[in-house]
Enzyme design. Structure first.
Site, short mmCIF file in Angstrom:
data_model
loop_
_atom_site.label_atom_id
_atom_site.label_comp_id
_atom_site.label_asym_id
_atom_site.label_seq_id
_atom_site.Cartn_x
_atom_site.Cartn_y
_atom_site.Cartn_z
N ASP A 6 0.85 -1.21 0.00
CA ASP A 6 0.00 0.00 0.00
C ASP A 6 0.87 1.25 0.00
O ASP A 6 0.67 2.18 -0.79
CB ASP A 6 -0.88 0.05 1.26
CG ASP A 6 -1.89 -1.07 1.36
OD1 ASP A 6 -3.07 -0.83 1.08
OD2 ASP A 6 -1.51 -2.19 1.74
N THR A 47 -6.91 -4.64 0.64
CA THR A 47 -5.69 -5.00 1.38
C THR A 47 -5.90 -6.24 2.24
O THR A 47 -5.02 -7.11 2.31
CB THR A 47 -5.24 -3.82 2.28
OG1 THR A 47 -5.02 -2.68 1.45
CG2 THR A 47 -3.95 -4.16 3.01
#
Length: 308
Positions: free
Chosen positions: A50, A121
């Site tokens: 990320d 995620t």
């Protein structure tokens, strides 16, 4: 061609290549095995992928378009990145197309770019990598008008990994073939990890023949575009503007609709509250308002506390 193209076309063309580069970073982090997971909150992990993908995207866009506002999920990013992560080349194939008249004269101050460097995620950390997308949404004067959805782990028939889908209202979409959902079924796509009793009530009223529970707003909208579901229902606050800006633009450029559960579009100006306080309802047909009205008013009124 590159320098003369309208600003929105250049932003889209750079975003296409930047999303692809972010996808390589996401695959590389997974390959190396140390995800560097940090918990930001309940069911809200953040990984090295990320953080690194966001640095790549924001540094590349900010270098080319320094006066445009960019908001990323992972907060402020270090713009000093290695040359390998910096993308400067625009997608020339995209630039060959005509810019829709509505956006030809858009100025830098009209834009906000919303970035989710890795949508899904939780699924990424759990091994459901097909749910993962990179989202770059382009808003003009408060509305989502352009979007890139990149799938880092999509397996092409050629064996190549990764697929990049784009949409621009007034121009259309690219990178995939739209498919209508089956006429003899009614399939809902919804959240894997953020359900509650109120949300379940909204799902149940549709009496769906099938309910798909998957991760990521980007992946859910792709299921609509590829005919795997008829409607995306998320009747709870939770997702944010960077989750929905790109998917909304791509879906609506393809003729679908994405709103809150009251049928109202979200705004995407730089000062807007980041949380989508009234959930999400997205569909591919021309009966979006009918779908809104199927959800009982008391359920719709109970979702969230205010319209943002």
């Amino acid at each position: 061609m590159t320098t003369n193209a309208p600003l929105i076309m250049r932003i889209m063309a750079l975003s296409i290549n930047t999303a692809k580069r972010a996808g390589v970073i996401i695959r590389d982090v997974l390959k190396q095995g140390d995800l560097g997971i940090v918990d930001k909150g309940k069911n809200d992990p953040q990984t090295e992928a990320d953080r690194s993908a966001q640095r790549c995207i924001i540094a590349s866009l900010a270098k080319k378009f320094p006066s445009i506002k960019i908001i990323g999920e992972e907060g402020g990013s270090d713009l000093n990145v290695c040359d390998e992560w910096l993308v400067g080349e625009l997608d020339e194939t995209f630039l060959k197309q005509d810019c829709p008249a509505d956006w030809k004269d858009a100025k830098p101050e009209d834009f906000v770019i919303w970035v989710d460097p890795l949508d899904g995620t939780a699924e990424y950390t759990q091994g459901f990598v097909e749910h993962v997308t990179v989202l770059i949404g382009i808003a003009v004067k408060n509305s989502a008008v352009g979007g890139i959805i990149h799938q880092p782990f999509y397996q092409q028939s050629s064996g190549e990994l990764g697929r990049t889908i784009w949409g621009l209202k007034g121009l259309g979409t690219g990178g995939f073939t739209a498919v209508k959902p089956p006429a003899n079924e009614f399939i809902i796509t919804t959240t894997r990890s953020h359900s509650n009793a109120l949300h379940q009530k909204a799902v149940d009223v549709f009496n769906a023949s099938k309910v798909l529970k998957v991760g990521g707003a980007g992946f859910k909208v792709l299921q609509l575009l590829e005919g795997k579901a008829h409607v995306y229902v998320f009747a709870t606050p939770g997702c944010k503007k960077w989750d929905t800006c790109a998917p909304e633009a791509v879906l609506e450029a393809s003729g679908g609709t994405l709103t809150n559960i009251n049928g109202e579009h979200y705004e995407y100006h730089e000062n807007v509250e980041h949380v989508n306080g009234r959930g999400v309802l997205a569909s591919v047909g021309n009966n979006h308002q009918e779908l809104v009205e199927k959800i009982p008013l008391e359920v719709r009124q109970a979702v969230g506390t205010k319209q943002t």
